[in-house]
Scaffold this motif. Structure first.
Motif, PDB file in Angstrom:
ATOM      1  N   ASP A 145     111.544  46.102 143.308  1.00  0.00           N
ATOM      2  CA  ASP A 145     111.883  45.142 142.249  1.00  0.00           C
ATOM      3  C   ASP A 145     113.020  45.688 141.401  1.00  0.00           C
ATOM      4  O   ASP A 145     112.880  45.915 140.192  1.00  0.00           O
ATOM      5  N   ALA A 146     114.170  45.911 142.049  1.00  0.00           N
ATOM      6  CA  ALA A 146     115.303  46.555 141.378  1.00  0.00           C
ATOM      7  C   ALA A 146     116.541  45.679 141.460  1.00  0.00           C
ATOM      8  O   ALA A 146     116.686  44.845 142.364  1.00  0.00           O
ATOM      9  N   SER A 147     117.448  45.875 140.489  1.00  0.00           N
ATOM     10  CA  SER A 147     118.714  45.145 140.488  1.00  0.00           C
ATOM     11  C   SER A 147     119.598  45.623 141.638  1.00  0.00           C
ATOM     12  O   SER A 147     119.585  46.804 142.000  1.00  0.00           O
ATOM     13  N   GLU A 174     130.267  36.421 141.258  1.00  0.00           N
ATOM     14  CA  GLU A 174     131.524  36.751 140.591  1.00  0.00           C
ATOM     15  C   GLU A 174     131.250  37.309 139.192  1.00  0.00           C
ATOM     16  O   GLU A 174     131.843  36.882 138.194  1.00  0.00           O
ATOM     17  N   VAL A 175     130.359  38.288 139.139  1.00  0.00           N
ATOM     18  CA  VAL A 175     129.951  38.858 137.851  1.00  0.00           C
ATOM     19  C   VAL A 175     131.128  39.503 137.127  1.00  0.00           C
ATOM     20  O   VAL A 175     131.130  39.631 135.898  1.00  0.00           O
ATOM     21  N   GLU A 176     132.151  39.890 137.872  1.00  0.00           N
ATOM     22  CA  GLU A 176     133.332  40.511 137.255  1.00  0.00           C
ATOM     23  C   GLU A 176     134.070  39.536 136.344  1.00  0.00           C
ATOM     24  O   GLU A 176     134.880  39.953 135.506  1.00  0.00           O
ATOM     25  N   LYS A 181     133.130  49.566 139.265  1.00  0.00           N
ATOM     26  CA  LYS A 181     133.299  50.869 138.619  1.00  0.00           C
ATOM     27  C   LYS A 181     134.758  51.072 138.207  1.00  0.00           C
ATOM     28  O   LYS A 181     135.045  51.536 137.088  1.00  0.00           O
ATOM     29  N   LYS A 182     135.672  50.698 139.082  1.00  0.00           N
ATOM     30  CA  LYS A 182     137.088  50.804 138.750  1.00  0.00           C
ATOM     31  C   LYS A 182     137.427  49.871 137.593  1.00  0.00           C
ATOM     32  O   LYS A 182     138.189  50.239 136.685  1.00  0.00           O
ATOM     33  N   TYR A 193     125.978  50.203 134.969  1.00  0.00           N
ATOM     34  CA  TYR A 193     124.883  51.085 135.372  1.00  0.00           C
ATOM     35  C   TYR A 193     123.532  50.380 135.298  1.00  0.00           C
ATOM     36  O   TYR A 193     122.603  50.736 136.041  1.00  0.00           O
ATOM     37  N   ARG A 194     123.403  49.390 134.425  1.00  0.00           N
ATOM     38  CA  ARG A 194     122.149  48.632 134.368  1.00  0.00           C
ATOM     39  C   ARG A 194     121.986  47.742 135.595  1.00  0.00           C
ATOM     40  O   ARG A 194     120.878  47.574 136.117  1.00  0.00           O
ATOM     41  N   LEU A 195     123.077  47.203 136.099  1.00  0.00           N
ATOM     42  CA  LEU A 195     123.020  46.306 137.252  1.00  0.00           C
ATOM     43  C   LEU A 195     122.973  47.062 138.572  1.00  0.00           C
ATOM     44  O   LEU A 195     122.362  46.593 139.541  1.00  0.00           O
ATOM     45  N   LYS A 196     123.639  48.212 138.634  1.00  0.00           N
ATOM     46  CA  LYS A 196     123.799  48.914 139.903  1.00  0.00           C
ATOM     47  C   LYS A 196     122.667  49.929 140.131  1.00  0.00           C
ATOM     48  O   LYS A 196     122.879  51.136 140.130  1.00  0.00           O
TER      49      LYS A 196
END
Length: 458
Positions: free
Chosen positions: A164-166, A243-245, A288-289, A302-305
């Motif tokens: 149950d992880a992102s 397209e979260v970016e 990350k870039k 970091y919360r999403l990945k």
């Protein structure tokens, strides 16, 4: 090696033809009794039948009828004398591949047989693809392909679905990111709860908060009633952020807080509402870039990945293209209620060797175009792939002869390696898998493709 069956009651003609075709590199079988020929076709795995028209036990036309019942796609070439032309024409109308008049030039016969072999190869390949699609089930029927990269992706999806992880899904446009997200949801413990998708780049910035958090009645002009946001609706289910970016920086901090606190406040309200969605994101850029450049919040990244998946481009998985095209073509023909016309072997090769900037979405669109264009005006697939050349009427397949195509040469080399490994390992499937570094599934598919039988190496 191509297997040819000669059915001829004249032993001298049969012997001469056999010797010539053997010198040309064919594996030749002979039969002077057409009644036994049908059994021989079934038992020997014949690729092309070369038959006389007039024989005492059974005519060539009657033999054709038996062959059509046994294998309608098996090419049959008729050898005929001057007086048998009418019968040969009738046989071709009933499905015979070609007729050649006696006496014939051996070189001409060889060319006819090679063309028949190409037809047979195309029919077998299309049948193999249809059978492969028909036997797919579970995640295999949704993420279609037999390449190593897709097999690895399917396994990783099933593993991650249990946590149950992102997850962040990386992939170019058209590679199937939302489909992968759906699989992560459908094979998880949340599968009975909603899967809620939103494209962050398609929602205006001033509406994004209302879309995700919801709003109370009267919160702003036009808010005529209370509306539940997607974060709340996806609680206990899955929220897919495509397209979260594209998400504005000033909203990213609000999303981060909501995910950390597992609670939201609807627009126009001070009441906290508990939420529990699993968040899956998709992006076509390096987050990350982007974060290092100050264009995406590093803390949200970091919360999403917690986990990541990387989807290959379609051009990186050429072995899957023919199978995917057949799948989309079948769907399109059902959708538009038209007959399915299979592509030729040359067209399948062309599909597998061209670039696909639009990836799977582009391939699906091509299958839909082909299903309509071919039924409407018999437009060949080549014309859809290269419309400019089609207008000029001078389209040619790469290198003129598909047998010289790189894909064919690679296939021959692959078959050679498989056969050598089977011979060295004495038919041991386990040892061949270790020697070649392939999975059992991949080895089985390759053995079926190249008609490699384990018992031949025991």
């Amino acid at each position: 090696m191509t297997r040819i069956l000669i059915v001829e009651d004249d032993l001298s003609v049969m012997d001469t033809t056999q010797r010539w075709l053997t010198l040309e590199g064919f594996e030749v079988f002979t039969c002077n009794d057409p009644l036994r020929a049908v059994t021989q076709i079934r038992d020997e795995g014949i690729d092309v039948v070369l038959s006389d028209v007039k024989m005492p036990q059974l005519s060539g036309l009657e033999l054709l009828q038996h062959i059509n019942q046994l294998d309608p796609e098996l090419p049959m070439i008729l050898m005929t004398g001057h007086g048998d032309i009418a019968m040969a024409v009738e046989a071709m109308a009933q499905g015979a591949y070609y007729f050649i008049e006696k006496p014939f030039e051996p070189e001409h016969l060889t060319q006819v047989i090679k063309r028949a072999c190409n037809k047979r190869e195309m029919a077998l390949e299309n049948q193999r693809l249809r059978n492969q699609l028909a036997h797919l089930s579970g995640i295999d029927s949704r993420l279609i392909g037999c390449s190593a990269v897709i097999e690895k992706l399917r396994k990783k999806i099933l593993v991650l679905a249990g946590f149950d992880a992102s997850v962040v899904i990386h992939g170019d446009t058209g590679t199937g990111k939302e489909l992968v997200a759906c699989c992560l949801h459908d094979y998880s413990t949340r599968c009975e709860q909603p899967f809620v998708a939103i494209n962050c780049g398609a929602v205006p910035e001033n509406l994004l908060e209302s879309e995700l958090f919801g709003h109370e009645k009267g919160a702003f002009t036009g808010a005529d009633q209370t509306r539940i946001g997607k974060l709340e609706f996806a609680s206990n289910g899955t929220l897919f952020l495509d397209e979260v970016e594209s998400m504005p920086m000033n909203f990213q901090v609000k999303l981060l807080r909501a995910l950390q606190e597992n609670s939201i406040e609807r627009v126009g309200s001070n009441k906290s509402i508990s939420i529990n969605p699993r968040v899956i994101c998709a992006t076509k850029v390096d987050l990350k870039k982007l974060a290092d450049e100050g264009k995406f919040r590093l803390d949200l990244y970091y919360r999403l990945k917690v986990a990541e998946l990387y989807l290959p481009s379609l051009s990186a998985r050429p072995d899957d293209i023919a199978l995917l095209f057949q799948h989309f073509l079948k769907l399109a023909c059902c959708q538009y209620q038209v007959d399915q016309v299979d592509p030729t072997m040359e067209e399948l090769i062309l599909l597998s060797t061209r670039e696909w900037p639009g990836n799977i979405r582009e391939l699906k669109n091509l299958a839909q175009q082909f299903s309509i264009a071919n039924n409407a005006c018999e437009t060949p697939l080549c014309d859809l792939l290269t419309p400019e050349a089609a207008l000029e009427g001078d389209y040619k397949l790469p290198s003129g002869n598909p047998l010289n195509n790189l894909l064919i040469q690679v296939g021959r080399f692959e078959e050679h390696l498989l056969r050598m490994a089977m011979k060295e390992q004495l038919g041991s499937i386990k040892n061949v898998m270790q020697a070649l570094g392939v999975s059992r599934r991949t080895l089985n598919l390759k053995m079926q493709r190249y008609n490699i039988r384990r018992n031949d190496y025991l």
